[in-house]
Design a protein around this motif. Structure first.
Motif, short mmCIF file in Angstrom:
data_model
loop_
_atom_site.label_atom_id
_atom_site.label_comp_id
_atom_site.label_asym_id
_atom_site.label_seq_id
_atom_site.Cartn_x
_atom_site.Cartn_y
_atom_site.Cartn_z
N CYS A 164 -2.97 -3.48 -2.30
CA CYS A 164 -2.78 -2.08 -2.71
C CYS A 164 -1.61 -2.01 -3.67
O CYS A 164 -0.55 -2.58 -3.42
CB CYS A 164 -2.48 -1.21 -1.49
N LEU A 183 -3.05 6.29 3.81
CA LEU A 183 -3.82 6.35 2.57
C LEU A 183 -4.76 7.54 2.53
O LEU A 183 -5.14 8.01 1.45
CB LEU A 183 -4.63 5.05 2.39
N CYS A 188 -6.67 7.93 -3.79
CA CYS A 188 -7.06 6.53 -3.92
C CYS A 188 -8.16 6.42 -4.98
O CYS A 188 -9.08 7.24 -5.02
CB CYS A 188 -7.56 5.99 -2.58
N TRP A 199 -11.42 0.06 2.66
CA TRP A 199 -10.46 -0.94 2.21
C TRP A 199 -10.04 -1.75 3.42
O TRP A 199 -9.46 -1.19 4.37
CB TRP A 199 -9.24 -0.27 1.57
N ILE A 230 -3.57 5.31 -6.06
CA ILE A 230 -3.39 4.01 -5.45
C ILE A 230 -4.67 3.20 -5.65
O ILE A 230 -5.78 3.69 -5.45
CB ILE A 230 -3.08 4.14 -3.95
N TYR A 232 -6.83 -0.64 -5.10
CA TYR A 232 -7.00 -1.83 -4.25
C TYR A 232 -7.66 -2.89 -5.13
O TYR A 232 -8.84 -2.80 -5.44
CB TYR A 232 -7.89 -1.46 -3.07
#
Length: 308
Positions: A164, A183, A188, A199, A230, A232
């Motif tokens: 992340c 989160l 995201c 995730w 954010i 991933y």
């Protein structure tokens, strides 16, 4: 009469389901493909394919002939490889890999590979979607994850860690999550080619949400750098933006989050058909890429790594 060419056309037509795909692959034109298969059927005195405007379907006789023709073509390829020896890889090599990995970590080393093996031609297919190796005539595909398809074989060439990250500007506005559950309160950036929105972390998945959805990992990285949320992402994609001794001299543009909750690493494999002879040009490519990844931060296999 070139019965071998007729056989190649028929086998690849069964595997691809398309005369046009076979024509592109063999470089002979679609009418020629149709004519060669018709000549084979006439020579054998039986119908091998049912043709329609939408699909090609092998007849029962065609299915039996395909199974034996596939074995024969592989035997011929094996004999040619043995006759030429192991010192001169040659011919067209078809490789499929994720777009970001290909653009950032593979294309840059191809001059060395092609200088080392001047008789090899390379067809590199970049994309993040699923590739059917047999149907698309691909010799090797680079894929992440544990191999589940028994029709394929795999050679591990690296390890990939997903992490992340977010920009300092985003974190200044929205705060820094301390636990994966937090989160759910953040923007995201969702990767739409990932099955589901989960995730993975050490203690399970978090099904994130966000207003921005992107079908490209490179696009997600760009959005994260611009402070849109954010992300991933594979660690190798963002190494240079994290700052610190392990990265380049670039200033820190992204911050790693939730490192103590990270999921185990994912194997990165070179996969190929278990039922087809692996050409020598493909085996040397796999060895070459494994050596490259062994020297690449974020992709190298290290002793004692935990794998999921």
């Amino acid at each position: 009469m070139n019965k071998l060419l007729w056989m190649q056309c028929f086998v690849r037509a069964v595997e691809t389901g398309s005369f046009s795909a076979v024509a592109r692959e063999l470089g002979i034109g679609q009418p020629n493909v149709s004519r060669h298969i018709a000549s084979l059927e006439q020579d054998l005195g039986t119908r091998l394919l049912h043709r329609s405007t939408r699909q090609l379907v092998a007849t029962p006789e065609g299915q039996r002939y395909y199974a034996q023709a596939r074995v024969a073509l592989d035997a011929i390829a094996r004999a040619e490889s043995d006759a030429r020896g192991k010192q001169n890889p040659h011919g067209l090599l078809r490789v499929a890999c994720p777009a970001g990995l290909g653009i950032e970590k593979i294309i840059g080393v191809l001059p060395e590979f092609m200088a080392r093996y001047p008789d090899v031609e390379l067809d590199l297919r970049l994309g993040d979607g699923y590739v059917d190796l047999v149907a698309e005539g691909v010799d090797v595909a680079i894929r992440g994850g544990v191999l589940k398809d028994s029709a394929l074989r795999a050679r591990r060439v690296g390890m990939s860690e997903r992490i992340c990250v977010a920009s300092p500007a985003y974190l200044a506005r929205h705060g820094t999550p301390q636990h994966p559950d937090e989160l759910l309160r953040h923007e995201c950036i969702v990767y739409t080619l990932l099955a589901g929105s989960g995730w993975p972390f050490k203690d399970g998945e978090v099904h994130v949400r966000g207003r921005l959805r992107i079908n490209s990992l490179e696009g997600i990285r760009r959005a994260a750098l611009d402070g849109m949320g954010i992300a991933y992402l594979p660690a190798w994609m963002v190494m240079e933006h994290l700052g610190g001794a392990a990265a380049s001299k670039e200033p820190q543009r992204l911050q790693r989050l939730l490192g103590e909750h990270a999921a185990p690493l994912t194997p990165l494999n070179a996969v190929y058909s278990a039922e087809r002879l692996l050409p020598h040009r493909a085996s040397v490519f796999i060895e070459f890429i494994a050596a490259v990844f062994a020297e690449t931060p974020g992709l190298a296999i290290r002793p004692g790594q935990t794998v999921r």
